[in-house]
Design an enzyme around this catalytic site. Structure first.
Site, PDB file in Angstrom:
ATOM      1  N   LYS A  14     107.882  -6.348 -41.065  1.00 40.75           N
ATOM      2  CA  LYS A  14     107.293  -6.861 -41.170  1.00 40.75           C
ATOM      3  C   LYS A  14     106.822  -8.332 -40.731  1.00 40.75           C
ATOM      4  CE  LYS A  14     105.892  -5.649 -45.329  1.00 40.75           C
ATOM      5  NZ  LYS A  14     107.321  -4.300 -45.646  1.00 40.75           N
ATOM      6  N   THR A  15     108.041  -9.061 -41.417  1.00 37.69           N
ATOM      7  CA  THR A  15     108.313 -10.676 -41.276  1.00 37.69           C
ATOM      8  C   THR A  15     108.427 -10.908 -40.056  1.00 37.69           C
ATOM      9  OG1 THR A  15     109.186 -11.178 -43.824  1.00 37.69           O
ATOM     10  CG2 THR A  15     109.285 -12.501 -41.785  1.00 37.69           C
TER      11      THR A  15
ATOM     12  N   GLU B 137     100.862  -9.467 -42.235  1.00 39.91           N
ATOM     13  CA  GLU B 137     101.814  -9.808 -42.899  1.00 39.91           C
ATOM     14  C   GLU B 137     100.808  -8.618 -43.844  1.00 39.91           C
ATOM     15  OE1 GLU B 137     106.185  -9.581 -44.902  1.00 39.91           O
ATOM     16  OE2 GLU B 137     106.022 -11.260 -43.323  1.00 39.91           O
TER      17      GLU B 137
END
Length: 461
Positions: free
Chosen positions: A124-125, A168
């Site tokens: 995600k990051t 995010e």
């Protein structure tokens, strides 16, 4: 007074955040300050983020501050805060409105016409960061919240003036079900956070529900190499776009993948079986090819010119703690990585193997007792991909050790697989061992979501 939802901040002048030092919480604090609210906060630990908040004029108390809490008009708290927290207790006594971080971020997503939520168990990051860089390159002036420090932002957030909000979106405690995405990415669905979900089936159901929240006039982008992601098509009315490496029927695919001596990938990107563009990355690993494909899919949906995509992805060198180069000592390179799940560790190990070095050294700090117990054999298996293995104490995070598990158990599990591993608790002892035994051209990786990140700078210094 617990709020289930918030529609407006009218009437709230003083807003207090419990756990303000968290990556998402600190971004919320800065956003609220920029919007003109008086913001205070508390956190149990001093950190770079709390220092940054204080430098920006936000009052932060290290520890519990019932004084700040009782003077608030609204209190936002993160998922790790318990009902017995002194500030929560005083808020309930004084009937001060309380709202969880996830629900408050849901409010933020409703304030933007184009909320772009990046979800998935892993990646995600990095994908949020890639996407942010592409939108910035294209001068689209997005607002951004990302779960790490991104040098392009000089922090972990950005307050833009456009309709775009890139976020995010964490699945822990089903927080992302509070969000209202116009566009969403689901990178993968894997077995994690079982302290909350209990079963993998519950995780899948939650991602199914998240997909149903995507605006029917929006877009859902999914990993076509992940069967559970592909099944999300049955749960959304939005436009559906897939990407993949193995799945040749995906809308966006990568072909002719190669790696340079740093482990950086380049590949031909195809859209609907036709050559779309050539991509050169400055981050390591095949998993980042997938993250780049997810990014390209969204950028194409928003009609971002290919030249901006190619340029932004080539310049992106990674978010903090994502196989981040920390420096070197005695011709030994040191990297730091946030991976704390077997799938993430395997991706890191594969990425490292694309680099040129003599031997690899991993210093692994397991994250939470429940995760260590649940994935014990898998942790042992993936760690054997490194030449030399050191395991330090489990980072408890939000838990107490009611599970009867220790890092020694993981070391013994690794030895059962025929690979040597050492348990070393003290960080100074780890430094001494590495400096005595690692040799020129070796590579050292600190691995985990806890305090193990402190070791890299200590080695380099």
């Amino acid at each position: 007074m617990e709020l289930d939802k918030i529609e407006s901040l009218d009437g709230y002048k003083n807003i207090h955040l419990i756990g303000i030092g968290g990556v998402s919480m600190s971004a919320i604090a800065e956003t609220l300050k920029a919007w003109g609210y008086h913001v205070t906060g508390s956190d149990l630990n001093k950190s770079e983020l709390t220092d940054s908040l204080i430098a920006d004029g936000i009052e932060v108390f290290i520890g519990h501050s019932t004084e700040l809490a009782k003077n608030a008009d609204l209190i936002i708290y993160n998922a790790a805060i318990s009902d017995t927290d002194p500030e929560i207790v005083i808020a309930n006594e004084k009937n001060i409105p309380l709202i969880g971080r996830g629900k408050f971020v849901g409010f933020l997503t409703r304030k933007y016409k184009e909320a772009i939520c990046v979800a998935g168990t892993h990646g995600k990051t990095t994908t949020t960061s890639m996407l942010a860089c592409c939108f910035l390159e294209a001068n689209m002036d997005p607002s951004i919240e990302v779960g790490a420090i991104l040098k392009e932002l000089n922090g972990n957030y950005r307050i833009g003036k456009s309709e775009y909000f890139i976020l995010e979106s964490c699945e822990y405690k089903a927080n992302f079900l509070n969000f209202l995405p116009n566009t969403a990415i689901v990178l993968n669905i894997d077995n994690d956070h079982l302290d909350y979900y209990k079963t993998f089936e519950n995780i899948v159901k939650t991602f199914n529900e998240f997909s149903s929240l995507v605006d029917e006039n929006g877009c859902l982008v999914v990993n076509g190499d992940d069967e559970n992601c592909c099944n999300l098509k049955n749960y959304t009315k939005s436009k559906f776009i897939s990407y993949g490496i193995e799945n040749e029927n995906a809308d966006f695919t990568a072909k002719n993948i190669s790696f340079d001596d740093n482990g950086f990938a380049e590949f031909d990107c195809y859209k609907n079986q036709q050559l779309y563009t050539h991509i050169k990355l400055s981050v390591t690993g095949k998993h980042n090819v997938l993250n780049a494909l997810a990014t390209i899919s969204v950028c194409d949906y928003y009609n971002i010119d290919k030249t901006y995509i190619v340029s932004a992805l080539s310049k992106f060198t990674g978010a903090s703690r994502r196989l981040e180069y920390k420096g070197s000592f005695n011709d030994i390179s040191v990297f730091d990585d946030y991976a704390h799940h077997p799938t993430e560790i395997l991706a890191t190990a594969k990425a490292v193997k694309n680099k040129k070095y003599r031997e690899s050294w991993v210093i692994f700090q397991p994250h939470t007792y429940s995760r260590t117990l649940e994935h014990l054999s898998k942790f042992a298996e993936v760690l054997t991909n490194f030449d030399n293995i050191i395991v330090t104490d489990i980072y408890a995070a939000r838990e107490k050790n009611t599970f009867g598990i220790s890092s020694n158990d993981l070391v013994e599990e690794i030895k059962k697989l025929g690979k040597d591993a050492k348990y070393i608790s003290d960080f100074d002892e780890i430094l001494k061992y590495i400096k005595t035994n690692a040799q020129s051209k070796d590579i050292v990786i600190t691995l985990g979501a806890g305090t193990v990140t402190e070791i890299g700078p200590m080695l380099v210094d």
